[in-house]
Design a protein around this motif. Structure first.
Motif, PDB file in Angstrom:
ATOM      1  N   TYR A   1       1.098  -1.184  -0.305  1.00  0.00           N
ATOM      2  CA  TYR A   1       0.070   0.202   0.170  1.00  0.00           C
ATOM      3  C   TYR A   1       0.813   0.794   0.031  1.00  0.00           C
ATOM      4  N   ILE A   2      -0.243   2.201  -0.488  1.00  0.00           N
ATOM      5  CA  ILE A   2       0.856   3.589  -0.460  1.00  0.00           C
ATOM      6  C   ILE A   2       0.077   4.341   1.019  1.00  0.00           C
ATOM      7  N   ARG A   3      -1.110   3.929   0.820  1.00  0.00           N
ATOM      8  CA  ARG A   3      -2.109   4.292   2.451  1.00  0.00           C
ATOM      9  C   ARG A   3      -2.566   2.931   3.075  1.00  0.00           C
ATOM     10  N   VAL A   4      -2.306   2.409   3.895  1.00  0.00           N
ATOM     11  CA  VAL A   4      -3.273   1.675   4.703  1.00  0.00           C
ATOM     12  C   VAL A   4      -4.095   1.359   4.903  1.00  0.00           C
ATOM     13  N   PRO A   5      -5.012   0.808   4.356  1.00  0.00           N
ATOM     14  CA  PRO A   5      -6.738   0.626   4.590  1.00  0.00           C
ATOM     15  C   PRO A   5      -7.059   0.306   6.595  1.00  0.00           C
ATOM     16  N   GLN A   6      -8.011   0.853   6.816  1.00  0.00           N
ATOM     17  CA  GLN A   6      -7.944   0.571   8.154  1.00  0.00           C
ATOM     18  C   GLN A   6      -8.037  -0.482   8.420  1.00  0.00           C
ATOM     19  N   ALA A   7      -8.602  -1.444   7.380  1.00  0.00           N
ATOM     20  CA  ALA A   7      -8.868  -2.965   7.769  1.00  0.00           C
ATOM     21  C   ALA A   7      -7.404  -3.451   8.182  1.00  0.00           C
ATOM     22  N   ARG A   8      -6.396  -3.063   7.530  1.00  0.00           N
ATOM     23  CA  ARG A   8      -5.231  -3.817   8.169  1.00  0.00           C
ATOM     24  C   ARG A   8      -4.224  -3.273   9.217  1.00  0.00           C
ATOM     25  N   MET A   9      -4.542  -1.809   9.871  1.00  0.00           N
ATOM     26  CA  MET A   9      -4.185  -1.196  10.568  1.00  0.00           C
ATOM     27  C   MET A   9      -3.746  -1.851  11.529  1.00  0.00           C
ATOM     28  N   ALA A  10      -4.166  -3.199  12.244  1.00  0.00           N
ATOM     29  CA  ALA A  10      -3.933  -4.081  13.276  1.00  0.00           C
ATOM     30  C   ALA A  10      -2.601  -4.771  12.827  1.00  0.00           C
ATOM     31  N   ASP A  11      -2.654  -5.206  11.623  1.00  0.00           N
ATOM     32  CA  ASP A  11      -1.238  -5.361  11.073  1.00  0.00           C
ATOM     33  C   ASP A  11      -0.195  -5.146  10.921  1.00  0.00           C
ATOM     34  N   TYR A  12       0.255  -3.398  11.107  1.00  0.00           N
ATOM     35  CA  TYR A  12       1.125  -2.174  10.193  1.00  0.00           C
ATOM     36  C   TYR A  12       2.091  -2.243  11.584  1.00  0.00           C
ATOM     37  N   ALA A  13       2.947  -2.586  11.895  1.00  0.00           N
ATOM     38  CA  ALA A  13       3.384  -1.871  12.698  1.00  0.00           C
ATOM     39  C   ALA A  13       4.202  -0.816  13.376  1.00  0.00           C
ATOM     40  N   TYR A  14       4.448  -0.561  14.560  1.00  0.00           N
ATOM     41  CA  TYR A  14       4.821   0.445  15.189  1.00  0.00           C
ATOM     42  C   TYR A  14       6.783   0.197  14.853  1.00  0.00           C
ATOM     43  N   GLY A  15       7.260   1.810  14.259  1.00  0.00           N
ATOM     44  CA  GLY A  15       8.532   2.109  14.242  1.00  0.00           C
ATOM     45  C   GLY A  15       9.150   2.687  15.508  1.00  0.00           C
ATOM     46  N   TYR A  16      10.363   2.815  16.436  1.00  0.00           N
ATOM     47  CA  TYR A  16      10.540   3.276  16.904  1.00  0.00           C
ATOM     48  C   TYR A  16      12.071   3.577  16.666  1.00  0.00           C
ATOM     49  N   LYS A  17      11.836   5.235  17.398  1.00  0.00           N
ATOM     50  CA  LYS A  17      13.418   5.500  16.733  1.00  0.00           C
ATOM     51  C   LYS A  17      13.071   6.539  18.292  1.00  0.00           C
ATOM     52  N   ASP A  18      14.485   6.595  19.590  1.00  0.00           N
ATOM     53  CA  ASP A  18      14.483   6.961  20.358  1.00  0.00           C
ATOM     54  C   ASP A  18      13.479   6.602  21.436  1.00  0.00           C
ATOM     55  N   ASP A  19      13.377   4.787  21.223  1.00  0.00           N
ATOM     56  CA  ASP A  19      12.723   3.777  21.773  1.00  0.00           C
ATOM     57  C   ASP A  19      11.133   4.808  21.981  1.00  0.00           C
ATOM     58  N   LYS A  20      10.940   5.280  20.871  1.00  0.00           N
ATOM     59  CA  LYS A  20       9.477   6.233  20.610  1.00  0.00           C
ATOM     60  C   LYS A  20       8.420   5.334  19.580  1.00  0.00           C
ATOM     61  N   PRO A  21       7.467   5.208  19.946  1.00  0.00           N
ATOM     62  CA  PRO A  21       6.752   4.154  18.603  1.00  0.00           C
ATOM     63  C   PRO A  21       6.527   6.306  17.876  1.00  0.00           C
ATOM     64  N   THR A  22       6.185   5.136  15.705  1.00  0.00           N
ATOM     65  CA  THR A  22       6.696   6.125  14.729  1.00  0.00           C
ATOM     66  C   THR A  22       6.137   5.928  13.831  1.00  0.00           C
ATOM     67  N   ARG A  23       5.133   6.129  12.849  1.00  0.00           N
ATOM     68  CA  ARG A  23       5.134   5.760  11.795  1.00  0.00           C
ATOM     69  C   ARG A  23       5.605   6.741  10.890  1.00  0.00           C
ATOM     70  N   VAL A  24       5.852   7.145   9.527  1.00  0.00           N
ATOM     71  CA  VAL A  24       6.127   7.949   8.750  1.00  0.00           C
ATOM     72  C   VAL A  24       4.752   9.261   8.870  1.00  0.00           C
ATOM     73  N   SER A  25       5.266  10.089   8.069  1.00  0.00           N
ATOM     74  CA  SER A  25       4.375  11.486   8.827  1.00  0.00           C
ATOM     75  C   SER A  25       4.602  11.857   6.801  1.00  0.00           C
ATOM     76  N   PRO A  26       3.162  12.441   6.689  1.00  0.00           N
ATOM     77  CA  PRO A  26       3.012  12.854   5.164  1.00  0.00           C
ATOM     78  C   PRO A  26       4.276  14.015   4.836  1.00  0.00           C
ATOM     79  N   GLY A  27       4.833  14.085   3.576  1.00  0.00           N
ATOM     80  CA  GLY A  27       5.620  14.741   3.335  1.00  0.00           C
ATOM     81  C   GLY A  27       5.132  15.305   1.737  1.00  0.00           C
ATOM     82  N   VAL A  28       5.700  16.026   0.927  1.00  0.00           N
ATOM     83  CA  VAL A  28       5.765  16.556  -0.504  1.00  0.00           C
ATOM     84  C   VAL A  28       6.401  15.407  -1.386  1.00  0.00           C
ATOM     85  N   LEU A  29       5.920  14.632  -1.675  1.00  0.00           N
ATOM     86  CA  LEU A  29       6.284  13.306  -2.781  1.00  0.00           C
ATOM     87  C   LEU A  29       6.958  12.800  -1.745  1.00  0.00           C
TER      88      LEU A  29
END
Length: 395
Positions: free
Chosen positions: A214-242
């Motif tokens: 996916y580019i946009r993970v559908p709501q039905a699959r969000m439970a399977d979308y892992a959380y990433g970690y930076k500085d021991d804090k959960p994160t996911r990619v933020s929107p940006g230009v291109l």
């Protein structure tokens, strides 16, 4: 070229094919040496960087084996599986490249076209002399790794590109750049008359047989979308230009190993798509021992670990490097090692495959751990699978 496997791995693979087993990281007796080989490479790398979870897929002769480690989130997460969704960062660029090559194969564009042809607002700018191929191979003349912070929307993006001036003549230097390949994907979509995200999710991914990418993970699959970690804090990619074009794909190990197979042998795919994939393996220039394809980075096979590490070093990633152009460009061939790294703030990924040997590895992790550690771990597995790499590594 004759396929060479160590005796123990060859025996294991044959046994697994007979029993029809799929390897998992739970420690079943069916995994034998292959499990131990992957564990020996992956577990120390995870421990050294405190990686919460990782999905590894290995393909040997068209058969897939999955090895899953850790959890999708530190708090309330599930065990990682081959169906866990990870961000793959810049490995997304290989999909953007495939879409571009597909557009050329079906006649929507030519990679030699100038960039301003597909965005009239850039007429009269430097992009009148910069080709789509220059953008897709980071050789437009020195576009930076990231946009300036002030570029926050499409209008500001266009204004930035209109005012930008190259530091080098197009096609002479490689400087790895999200704005470069981001604009490349944006213009490809314009040539095809549809939004980029739709072309990926409704055309390219289905054509490749990727049902969980996916580019946009559908709501039905969000439970399977892992959380990433930076500085021991959960994160996911933020929107940006291109962002979609440069680093926006989210996928699973099961789908990524299918994509690897399509790149090594696309016999079951539409003819146009087969030609498009082959087009991404064309080599346009060299930086050191690394040959730049469209999205993919390649090395003559067999190759030593130090060569791959050098091709992904900070000097190659963060600096402008003079290129040695291949004239004519080198057509796709099987005796190469093909790879691509990818990262977001919270995720780290690596894909490597050797078409001539029909072997490949996918590594998806929910932490952006060092690129060198990813490459070393994958190379360790490849050496166990492939006697030629073992010989190269010993030199």
């Amino acid at each position: 070229m004759k396929k060479i496997l160590t005796t123990s791995i060859r025996t294991l693979v044959a046994a697994c094919l007979l029993c029809g087993a799929t390897a998992h990281a739970a420690g079943s007796s069916e995994q034998g040496q292959l499990q131990r080989t992957v564990d020996a490479a992956i577990r120390p790398a995870m421990k050294a960087s405190n990686v919460p979870g990782m999905a590894v897929a290995v393909t040997v002769g068209g058969k897939h084996y999955f090895f899953n480690y850790g959890v999708t989130a530190k708090q309330g997460g599930k065990n990682v599986t081959e169906n866990t969704i990870f961000e793959i960062g810049s490995i997304s660029k290989t999909f953007t490249a495939t879409l571009a090559s597909y557009a050329q194969a079906r006649g929507s564009l030519s990679l030699s076209d100038k960039a301003s042809k597909y965005l009239p607002a850039l007429a009269g700018s430097s992009f009148d002399t910069i080709s789509l191929l220059d953008l897709g191979t980071y050789s437009a003349g020195g576009l930076p790794l990231q946009f300036p912070e002030a570029v926050t929307n499409p209008d500001k993006m266009v204004a930035y590109f209109k005012s930008w001036r190259p530091d080098y003549a197009p096609g002479t230097h490689r400087r790895y750049s999200n704005p470069s390949i981001g604009l490349f994907g944006y213009l490809v979509a314009r040539s095809m008359g549809q939004p980029f995200d739709d072309l990926m999710e409704k055309t390219l991914f289905p054509a490749l047989g990727l049902k969980h990418t996916y580019i946009r993970v559908p709501q039905a699959r969000m439970a399977d979308y892992a959380y990433g970690y930076k500085d021991d804090k959960p994160t996911r990619v933020s929107p940006g230009v291109l962002d979609s074009e440069a680093y926006g794909v989210k996928t699973t190990a099961a789908d990524m190993v299918r994509f690897v197979e399509a790149n090594m042998n696309g016999a079951g795919l539409d003819d146009t798509l087969q030609r498009a994939i082959a087009g991404t393996h064309t080599g346009y220039f060299k930086v050191g021992e690394m040959t730049q394809g469209l999205g993919w980075e390649m090395y003559d096979y067999p190759t030593q670990l130090d060569s791959i590490l050098a091709g992904s070093s900070s000097q190659v990633v963060f600096e402008a490097n003079k290129v040695a152009r291949l004239d004519p460009p080198r057509s796709a061939k099987a005796d190469v090692l093909v790879n691509k790294t990818g990262s977001t703030n919270g995720f780290g990924a690596y894909v490597v495959y050797i078409p001539a040997q029909k072997i490949g590895i996918v590594m998806l992790a929910n932490k952006n751990f060092p690129v060198a550690a990813r490459i070393k771990a994958a190379y360790q597995i490849l050496m166990a699978l492939d006697g030629k790499l073992a010989a190269a590594g010993a030199r």
